[in-house]
Design an enzyme around this catalytic site. Structure first.
Site, PDB file in Angstrom:
ATOM      1  N   LYS A  47       1.176  -1.321   0.199  1.00  0.00           N
ATOM      2  CA  LYS A  47       0.275   0.174  -0.498  1.00  0.00           C
ATOM      3  C   LYS A  47       0.803   2.118   0.189  1.00  0.00           C
ATOM      4  CE  LYS A  47      -3.679  -0.525   2.375  1.00  0.00           C
ATOM      5  NZ  LYS A  47      -4.634  -0.593   3.259  1.00  0.00           N
ATOM      6  N   ARG A 117      -4.162   2.635   8.227  1.00  0.00           N
ATOM      7  CA  ARG A 117      -4.202   1.922   8.159  1.00  0.00           C
ATOM      8  C   ARG A 117      -2.628   0.688   7.947  1.00  0.00           C
ATOM      9  NH1 ARG A 117      -8.386   2.642   3.886  1.00  0.00           N
ATOM     10  NH2 ARG A 117      -8.640   4.721   4.352  1.00  0.00           N
ATOM     11  N   GLY A 126      -8.129  -6.699   4.356  1.00  0.00           N
ATOM     12  CA  GLY A 126      -9.258  -7.539   5.270  1.00  0.00           C
ATOM     13  C   GLY A 126      -8.269  -8.070   7.220  1.00  0.00           C
ATOM     14  N   MET A 128      -5.070  -7.016   8.242  1.00  0.00           N
ATOM     15  CA  MET A 128      -5.112  -6.512   9.570  1.00  0.00           C
ATOM     16  C   MET A 128      -6.463  -5.351  10.178  1.00  0.00           C
ATOM     17  SD  MET A 128      -1.299  -6.408   8.854  1.00  0.00           S
ATOM     18  CE  MET A 128      -1.276  -6.508   7.136  1.00  0.00           C
ATOM     19  N   ARG A 361      -3.511  -2.042  -6.086  1.00  0.00           N
ATOM     20  CA  ARG A 361      -2.532  -2.722  -5.785  1.00  0.00           C
ATOM     21  C   ARG A 361      -2.962  -3.881  -6.801  1.00  0.00           C
ATOM     22  NH1 ARG A 361      -4.805  -4.885  -0.194  1.00  0.00           N
ATOM     23  NH2 ARG A 361      -7.144  -5.334  -0.369  1.00  0.00           N
ATOM     24  N   HIS A 477      -2.085 -41.804   3.621  1.00  0.00           N
ATOM     25  CA  HIS A 477      -2.913 -42.692   2.470  1.00  0.00           C
ATOM     26  C   HIS A 477      -3.553 -42.488   2.145  1.00  0.00           C
ATOM     27  CE1 HIS A 477      -4.962 -46.512   0.965  1.00  0.00           C
ATOM     28  NE2 HIS A 477      -4.129 -46.552   0.832  1.00  0.00           N
ATOM     29  N   ARG A 583       2.221 -47.728  -8.908  1.00  0.00           N
ATOM     30  CA  ARG A 583       2.341 -49.029  -7.651  1.00  0.00           C
ATOM     31  C   ARG A 583       1.908 -49.702  -7.667  1.00  0.00           C
ATOM     32  NH1 ARG A 583       0.171 -43.745  -6.877  1.00  0.00           N
ATOM     33  NH2 ARG A 583       1.560 -42.310  -5.502  1.00  0.00           N
ATOM     34  N   ARG A 639       6.488 -49.625 -10.447  1.00  0.00           N
ATOM     35  CA  ARG A 639       7.781 -50.458  -8.667  1.00  0.00           C
ATOM     36  C   ARG A 639       7.308 -51.418  -8.157  1.00  0.00           C
ATOM     37  NH1 ARG A 639       5.802 -46.960  -3.700  1.00  0.00           N
ATOM     38  NH2 ARG A 639       4.130 -48.499  -3.628  1.00  0.00           N
ATOM     39  N   GLU A 791      15.268 -43.866  -1.493  1.00  0.00           N
ATOM     40  CA  GLU A 791      13.654 -43.193  -0.572  1.00  0.00           C
ATOM     41  C   GLU A 791      14.527 -44.042   0.599  1.00  0.00           C
ATOM     42  OE1 GLU A 791      10.216 -45.645  -0.403  1.00  0.00           O
ATOM     43  OE2 GLU A 791      11.850 -47.354  -1.925  1.00  0.00           O
ATOM     44  N   SER A 810      14.922 -42.940  -8.996  1.00  0.00           N
ATOM     45  CA  SER A 810      14.338 -41.758  -9.032  1.00  0.00           C
ATOM     46  C   SER A 810      13.409 -42.004  -7.264  1.00  0.00           C
ATOM     47  CB  SER A 810      12.496 -43.222  -8.974  1.00  0.00           C
ATOM     48  OG  SER A 810      11.007 -41.769  -9.400  1.00  0.00           O
ATOM     49  N   THR A 813      10.528 -39.588  -2.305  1.00  0.00           N
ATOM     50  CA  THR A 813      10.438 -37.922  -1.267  1.00  0.00           C
ATOM     51  C   THR A 813       9.712 -38.374  -0.136  1.00  0.00           C
ATOM     52  OG1 THR A 813       9.643 -36.919  -2.280  1.00  0.00           O
ATOM     53  CG2 THR A 813      11.973 -36.681  -2.676  1.00  0.00           C
ATOM     54  N   ASN A 814       8.709 -39.647   0.119  1.00  0.00           N
ATOM     55  CA  ASN A 814       7.996 -39.465   1.312  1.00  0.00           C
ATOM     56  C   ASN A 814       8.197 -40.685   2.140  1.00  0.00           C
ATOM     57  OD1 ASN A 814       5.448 -38.093  -0.344  1.00  0.00           O
ATOM     58  ND2 ASN A 814       4.615 -40.126  -1.165  1.00  0.00           N
ATOM     59  N   ASP A 815       9.403 -41.807   1.227  1.00  0.00           N
ATOM     60  CA  ASP A 815       9.669 -42.286   2.899  1.00  0.00           C
ATOM     61  C   ASP A 815      11.049 -41.954   2.788  1.00  0.00           C
ATOM     62  OD1 ASP A 815       8.180 -44.731   3.484  1.00  0.00           O
ATOM     63  OD2 ASP A 815       8.895 -45.513   1.789  1.00  0.00           O
ATOM     64  N   CYS A 877       9.247 -38.898  -7.437  1.00  0.00           N
ATOM     65  CA  CYS A 877       8.780 -40.169  -7.372  1.00  0.00           C
ATOM     66  C   CYS A 877       7.164 -39.491  -6.136  1.00  0.00           C
ATOM     67  CB  CYS A 877       7.796 -40.787  -8.153  1.00  0.00           C
ATOM     68  SG  CYS A 877       8.738 -42.316  -6.764  1.00  0.00           S
ATOM     69  N   TYR A 897      12.901 -35.108 -14.376  1.00  0.00           N
ATOM     70  CA  TYR A 897      11.902 -35.236 -14.487  1.00  0.00           C
ATOM     71  C   TYR A 897      11.369 -35.590 -13.336  1.00  0.00           C
ATOM     72  CZ  TYR A 897      11.517 -40.105 -13.471  1.00  0.00           C
ATOM     73  OH  TYR A 897      11.487 -41.734 -12.527  1.00  0.00           O
TER      74      TYR A 897
END
Length: 929
Positions: A47, A117, A126, A128, A361, A477, A583, A639, A791, A810, A813-815, A877, A897
């Site tokens: 602002k 303000r 809205g 603050m 803005r 899951h 899977r 997999r 993993e 691959s 990244t979850n595990d 993946c 990828y």
């Protein structure tokens, strides 16, 4: 400021930090010149920067000054106190404002009144607080009456100021003041505030002051400097109010940037019917249509437009009420849009037919509008294609890809959980996967409600319109599978008490039984009672145009996580360039396959296992035929079996309960259908009770205290090589059959949970042998790849060894996140939420890739793997493959990828393009926050 930052104390001084020598903390704007510029959003907030830019551009802006965002940070670090040196600088700028206007702050003859303000770097509409008409007291009110010759306007301004000051600064809330107003209007026999006379408003002022005295034990402050300091500090405090914190969390805005405070001379829209106020956009923020859009009210102040007390008029009506003002407003805002090269959200006030601009803005907009505006502005030559790509937040695309609720439909929200998978779904509540399947068979729509889901719920999840769980997080899951299916899911809704036995759940006195209609908003986490009508999203030609530009700009490929042909086709439709994760375990839970899988698990010798696997082979092959056909010409990464075997059998606890029930009732038969089917596979004569005990014994043998780190992944294939052989034959024979038909198939076999190169060597040898036999049998040429999931931290650390044996990596990244942090992703939602709320973690590492820890393992794995195989193909993946922040990291780390849920493919495509543009310098940094 995060809460942890606020707790910091300084032992070396008793006063908060003073200003650095020569450093400015207050910036003036007015009379056609501003000390700041539009590029100073970080210092002046959006602002303040907008006011400075408009002033320098000659736009009519009421003069004032901006107190910097750094002051806000100093305020919190110093125990919620502004240093005397900055307070003095504020007073110097106040004197400058008085001189510019020829008025005095607190003068009883010609008083200067100001608004106070907020204004952070990123727009937080809205969230603050604002105070108007500051500087009025029992003396200055007389000067305002005399200088304007409008007693009603003066008393109206005074009552508004007291109300806002009481609400914002004294923290009294709005309700008590509204009750007083309503009572006065009732006594006077009027419905609207504008119908109250000057005498009525004067009476209201006295009632408001009395209310403050009663509630706070203090008089309303008459000292105008005390008013200003109180309002300034209240705006700083509002940075840490609950709604602002929540908004920042939802919109990924940092907690530590702070807000500026804008002190601006008042202009009045409530001086009569030749005055007014309004808000607007230079284009329609809902549709993107290039059409002047907004609302206004005559004889009103700014909060009246948004408060809903009176019904505003469409902005185009202003052309009839005040033609010259409308023309000036239209031309001014169009110039602002051209100057900023983006849609502007503006506020204005008209005082005695004179226009003043109070704010401009970057305008918030829907996903559909963002896409249209970006494409239109390229056609108008306002922006480049690269800039257009950056004008759409990738996560916004969720709005375009999933059903949405009709915004006009009424709704009753009864609970709120985590927005695990976007979309809108309505159905009748069911509490078992079997019931969801049965409902679908009867032509009914259902919402599957569970404490938490498990892999054996997959068929019910597929049958249901949406999934609601009381437990679990954003990568539980339920969440992961729902996103893969494109199903709406609300997870971790802890407010609901699920009674699966009696098939009902309750929340705050409301009970939902099986068959009752509920609706889920997977984009907000809302659980709604009853059936809410939905609307299918419409993908415009502009969407295709924008995504075409994105595809041309990105270097990262985007694949999809898909297990069945239907999901693969959806992914292709959304632009997926292959399957990065299939899977195979999900294929075994179908009703016609589960018995064979269970027979394999219950087998006590290799021959029996091979017999069961022989029956599964044609089923697996059929699945792969469908996937390969859907992805013809693109790679498909399969997999091999990953989860622990006990997940395919009845749960240990359920068996124990059923055995106890049969023994207690002297009944030798079970009424549990799932257990009954499993007992048919126990190759012994005897009653259900006898067989159940035998089954329990086998389940006990398979039981592990920590199955996620137990007998799973490649460990299964090593101990039971016949499983790897069967899966290899299914993959390769399916590919060979299609190759015989002249179709190009690119199978990639992925061995899961490898932690040592010896494990990969073991499985690779089995795959090569069986694949060679199968290819020879079909008499075709077929190329295939063998790779592994990285993993486990050890796999990343030893990636140079593993890379010598792998055709591709691959990153799962979850595990990898789970094993790096030592967190169970299904059990730590509460802990992570607490960590985020208390400033330990900024983001949930299961949602946004942890660059400092997990990310370093990814980079190490890439570098080590390519040190022995420079052209090693590397992807990701895990669920992070669809998160824009994580996609950017993958681009920076040099991955080939990312792979994500089918419905997140467009998000990943756009995020990959933005990353490429940002890191090649082709586009300017942009944020629509």
């Amino acid at each position: 400021m995060p809460k942890v930052a606020e707790r910091k104390k300084t032992s070396s001084r008793s006063k908060p930090a003073g200003k650095a020598k020569g450093k400015k903390f207050v910036y003036f704007f007015g009379n056609g010149k501003a000390e700041g510029t539009g590029t100073m959003k970080a210092e002046l907030g959006g602002k303040g920067a907008g006011l400075a830019e408009m002033t320098n551009a000659g736009v009519p802006v009421p003069p004032g000054f901006t107190i910097t965002t750094e002051t806000c940070r100093i305020y919190y670090e110093g125990g919620r106190k502004v240093p005397d040196s900055i307070d003095k600088e504020m007073q110097e700028h106040l004197a400058r404002l008085e001189k510019a206007l020829g008025k005095k702050f607190g003068d009883k003859n010609n008083p200067l009144l100001v608004s106070v303000r907020s204004g952070a770097k990123f727009s937080m509409p809205g969230m603050m607080d604002t105070i108007l008409n500051l500087g009025l007291n029992d003396e200055t009110i007389k000067g305002l009456i005399a200088s304007t010759n409008n007693e009603r306007f003066a008393w109206d301004s005074y009552r508004r100021f007291i109300q806002m000051y009481g609400n914002v600064v004294l923290d009294m809330g709005k309700e008590a003041f509204e009750r007083v107003i309503d009572k006065v209007k009732e006594e006077k026999g009027v419905k609207l505030d504008t119908q109250l006379s000057a005498a009525d408003l004067k009476e209201l002022v006295e009632k408001f002051k009395k209310l403050i005295r009663e509630k706070t034990g203090k008089e309303f402050p008459q000292d105008v400097m005390a008013q200003l300091r109180g309002a300034r500090d209240a705006v700083f405090r509002s940075w840490m109010n609950d709604r602002a914190i929540y908004y920042r969390k939802q919109n990924d805005i940092p907690n530590d940037i702070g807000t500026a405070v804008n002190v601006q001379s008042m202009v009045f829209g409530n001086m009569g019917d030749d005055s007014g106020t309004g808000v607007g956009f230079t284009r329609n923020p809902a549709t993107g249509e290039k059409k002047f859009y907004g609302e206004y009210l005559l004889n009103a102040q700014g909060e009246d437009v948004v408060a809903g007390i009176r019904t505003p008029q469409p902005i185009n009506n202003l052309e009839k009420d005040m033609p010259s003002v409308f023309k000036q407003l239209y031309e001014t805002t169009k110039k602002l849009e051209k100057h900023y090269r983006d849609v502007q959200d503006f506020e204005f006030t008209i005082e005695k037919k004179k226009l003043f601009m109070l704010q401009t803005r970057t305008g918030k907009r829907t996903a559909a509008a963002a896409v249209k505006i970006a494409v239109d502005m390229v056609a108008e030559k306002l922006i480049t294609k690269e800039e257009a790509i950056q004008r759409v937040e990738p996560i916004q695309l969720d709005q375009l890809l999933h059903p949405v609720f009709d915004p006009k439909a009424p709704k009753e929200t009864i609970a709120k959980g985590l927005p695990a998978s976007p979309g809108a779904a309505s159905g009748q509540a069911v509490f078992t996967a079997e019931d969801a399947v049965n409902f679908r068979g009867e032509g009914k729509k259902s919402i599957l409600v569970r404490l938490e889901t498990s892999p054996d719920d997959i068929h019910g999840m597929d049958a249901a319109e949406g999934i609601l769980t009381a437990r679990g997080g954003m990568t539980s899951h339920a969440a992961v599978v729902a996103r893969g299916m494109g199903k709406t899911c609300v997870a971790g809704c802890e407010a609901i008490k699920v009674d699966e036995h009696n098939k009902r759940f309750s929340v705050n006195g409301t009970v939902i039984n099986e068959g009752d209609w509920i609706s889920l908003n997977g984009s907000t986490g809302e659980v709604i009672k009853g059936k809410v009508p939905t609307m299918d999203p419409e993908l415009s030609g502009d969407f295709a145009t924008l995504m075409g530009w994105a595809d041309a700009a990105r270097t990262l490929k985007v694949r999809a996580n898909a297990d069945i042909p239907r999901d693969a086709k959806v992914a292709r439709g959304f632009g997926a360039e292959g399957i990065g994760l299939c899977r195979t375990e999900h294929m075994f839970f179908d009703e016609d396959r589960l018995p064979h899988m269970q027979a394999m698990i219950l087998a006590t010798d290799e021959a029996s296992r091979r017999e069961a696997l022989k029956k599964l082979l044609p089923m697996q092959k059929s699945d792969f035929l469908g996937l390969f056909e859907a992805m013809e010409g693109h790679p498909v990464t399969v997999r091999f079996l990953d989860p622990p075997l006990h997940e395919f059998l009845p749960k240990r606890e359920e068996l124990m309960v059923e055995i106890a029930r049969m023994e207690a009732t002297n009944k030798n038969t079970t009424s549990n259908e799932m257990i009954k089917k499993a007992l048919e596979l126990v190759k012994e004569e005897g009653s259900d009770l006898h067989k159940a005990k035998k089954l329990l014994h086998r389940v006990e043998e398979l039981h592990e205290f920590n199955p996620m780190l137990g007998h799973r992944g490649c460990r299964l294939g090593i101990t039971y090589p016949e499983i790897t052989e069967m899966q290899t034959e299914a993959v390769i024979s399916a590919a060979c059959e299609l190759a015989q038909k002249g179709k190009k198939i690119v199978p990639e076999i992925m061995i899961p949970l490898v932690g040592d190169v010896a494990e990969l060597k073991n499985q690779k040898a089995i795959v090569i042998k069986k694949a060679g036999e199968t290819i020879a049998r079909y008499g075709v040429k077929l190329e295939y790849l063998i790779g592994t999931m990285i993993e486990l931290p050890r796999a990343a650390v030893t990636a140079d060894k593993i890379g010598g044996e792998a055709d591709f990596f691959s990153f799962g990244t979850n595990d990898l996140t789970q094993t790096t942090f030592g967190f169970s992703r299904d059990d730590t939602a509460k802990i992570i939420r607490y960590y985020q709320d208390n400033g330990i973690y900024e983001k949930d590492p299961f949602q946004v890739l942890d660059r400092g820890g997990v990310g370093q393992l990814v980079k190490m794995g890439v570098e080590k793997g390519r040190s022995v195989k420079p052209k090693l193909k590397v992807g990701i993946c895990g669920e992070h493959g669809g998160d824009p922040n994580s996609v950017e990291f993958c681009h920076m780390a040099g991955l080939n990828y990312v792979s994500c849920s089918p419905y997140r493919v467009p998000i990943a495509r756009l995020a990959a393009a933005q990353a490429a543009i940002r890191h090649t310098g082709k586009g300017k940094e942009y944020s629509s926050k």
